[in-house]
Design a protein around this motif. Structure first.
Motif, short mmCIF file in Angstrom:
data_model
loop_
_atom_site.label_atom_id
_atom_site.label_comp_id
_atom_site.label_asym_id
_atom_site.label_seq_id
_atom_site.Cartn_x
_atom_site.Cartn_y
_atom_site.Cartn_z
N THR A 140 2.43 -1.23 -6.30
CA THR A 140 2.21 -0.32 -5.19
C THR A 140 1.05 0.62 -5.49
N LYS A 141 0.07 0.66 -4.59
CA LYS A 141 -1.11 1.49 -4.80
C LYS A 141 -1.50 2.19 -3.50
N GLU A 142 -2.37 3.17 -3.67
CA GLU A 142 -2.91 3.90 -2.53
C GLU A 142 -4.31 3.40 -2.24
N LEU A 143 -4.55 3.04 -0.99
CA LEU A 143 -5.85 2.51 -0.57
C LEU A 143 -6.46 3.46 0.45
N ARG A 144 -7.67 3.98 0.14
CA ARG A 144 -8.39 4.86 1.06
C ARG A 144 -9.67 4.16 1.50
N ASP A 159 -5.82 -8.45 9.21
CA ASP A 159 -5.89 -9.82 8.69
C ASP A 159 -6.18 -9.84 7.19
N ILE A 160 -7.02 -8.93 6.71
CA ILE A 160 -7.31 -8.85 5.28
C ILE A 160 -6.09 -8.34 4.51
N LEU A 161 -5.45 -7.33 5.04
CA LEU A 161 -4.25 -6.79 4.39
C LEU A 161 -3.14 -7.82 4.32
N LYS A 162 -3.00 -8.61 5.36
CA LYS A 162 -1.99 -9.66 5.38
C LYS A 162 -2.25 -10.71 4.31
N GLU A 163 -3.53 -10.98 4.04
CA GLU A 163 -3.90 -12.00 3.06
C GLU A 163 -3.68 -11.55 1.62
N TYR A 164 -3.95 -10.27 1.34
CA TYR A 164 -3.96 -9.80 -0.05
C TYR A 164 -2.80 -8.88 -0.42
N THR A 165 -1.98 -8.51 0.53
CA THR A 165 -0.86 -7.61 0.22
C THR A 165 0.45 -8.18 0.75
N ILE A 166 1.52 -7.75 0.11
CA ILE A 166 2.85 -8.12 0.58
C ILE A 166 3.28 -7.23 1.74
N ASN A 192 -1.67 -9.98 -5.91
CA ASN A 192 -2.21 -10.40 -7.20
C ASN A 192 -3.30 -9.41 -7.60
N THR A 193 -3.06 -8.63 -8.67
CA THR A 193 -4.04 -7.63 -9.10
C THR A 193 -5.34 -8.25 -9.57
N ALA A 194 -5.31 -9.52 -9.95
CA ALA A 194 -6.54 -10.19 -10.40
C ALA A 194 -7.54 -10.38 -9.26
N LYS A 195 -7.06 -10.28 -8.01
CA LYS A 195 -7.94 -10.47 -6.86
C LYS A 195 -8.30 -9.16 -6.18
N GLU A 196 -8.17 -8.06 -6.91
CA GLU A 196 -8.47 -6.76 -6.31
C GLU A 196 -9.93 -6.64 -5.90
N LEU A 214 -9.21 2.41 -4.30
CA LEU A 214 -7.90 1.80 -4.54
C LEU A 214 -7.36 2.40 -5.82
N SER A 215 -6.27 3.15 -5.73
CA SER A 215 -5.77 3.89 -6.89
C SER A 215 -4.25 3.82 -6.94
N ARG A 216 -3.72 4.32 -8.04
CA ARG A 216 -2.28 4.40 -8.19
C ARG A 216 -1.72 5.37 -7.16
N GLU A 217 -0.54 5.05 -6.64
CA GLU A 217 0.07 5.90 -5.61
C GLU A 217 0.32 7.29 -6.18
N THR A 218 -0.11 8.33 -5.46
CA THR A 218 0.01 9.69 -5.97
C THR A 218 1.42 10.22 -5.88
#
Length: 224
Positions: A140-144, A159-166, A192-196, A214-218
């Motif tokens: 789980t991360k924070e995306l700005r 569409d991008i979020l659906k492809e790379y996130t659960i 998959n963190t390898a595809k960040e 893209l950072s750790r959730e605060t």
């Protein structure tokens, strides 16, 4: 044999030998608890030292009140809660504190066998649950994302979020740069963190190569 393991080593009167034996086991078991807590967990040296020493401290309190469990738990509990007086503690920290206190309570009453068995079982289960990420969330991360004001943000990245996130959730929208830009804040669970990098590159193409963080959730939901 099992009855001997579950029996107390303290007779009617506390002796130097039984005190030394209980203290030694308290220190050893506290060290084991501290090592177990550090397994795949970031912690400070001071908190690890606290876990290692707490069973011995609780043991002494129980011995000083002559085995009065009610008084001993009240005093030792006050000691344990000092850790969380001003700083919020995570659920894992609170469990570790109470585990160390329980071991100190057992050794303080002379039940060394029970303390050893309890510590071994709890430490093994802690390692197993941690290894399999029991009940945990997936990265789980924070995306700005910064976007121009004329870009409709409601579904532009779906569409991008659906492809790379659960799972993702838009939690905040803020204007910046005198209202000419919007800053979107998402909470996302990465597949998959390898595809960040690939994930961020696709977002950059969509937002006009403006700033993306893209950072750790605060706000850590483990805090109680």
């Amino acid at each position: 044999m099992l009855d001997l393991l579950l029996d107390t080593v303290i007779s009617d009167e506390l002796t130097l030998g039984s005190f030394a034996l209980c203290t030694a086991f308290s220190l050893v078991l506290g060290f084991v608890i501290a090592l177990t807590y550090k397994f795949k967990t970031r912690t400070t040296a001071s908190f690890a030292l606290c876990l290692a020493m707490l069973p011995a401290a609780v043991q002494l309190v129980i011995m000083l009140v002559n085995g009065n469990v009610g008084a001993g738990v009240a005093v030792a509990g006050a000691f344990g809660l000092v850790r969380f007086r001003s700083a919020p503690g995570s659920a894992r920290e609170i469990v570790a504190i109470f585990l160390a206190m329980a071991v100190g309570l057992a050794t303080g009453m002379g039940y060394i066998g029970i303390a050893v068995i309890f510590t071994v079982v709890m430490c093994i289960m802690t390692i197993v649950y941690t290894a399999v990420n029991f009940g945990g969330r997936v990265h789980t991360k924070e995306l700005r994302i910064t976007i121009p004001e004329d870009l409709d943000y409601s579904e532009v990245f779906d569409d991008i979020l659906k492809e790379y996130t659960i799972k993702w959730e838009l939690v905040k929208v803020k204007t910046t740069n005198m209202g000419s830009l919007f800053q979107l804040t998402y909470l996302v669970e990465i597949v998959n963190t390898a595809k960040e990098k690939e994930f961020i590159d696709k977002l950059r193409c969509r937002n006009g190569n403006l700033e993306i963080v893209l950072s750790r959730e605060t706000n850590d939901n483990e805090i109680l």
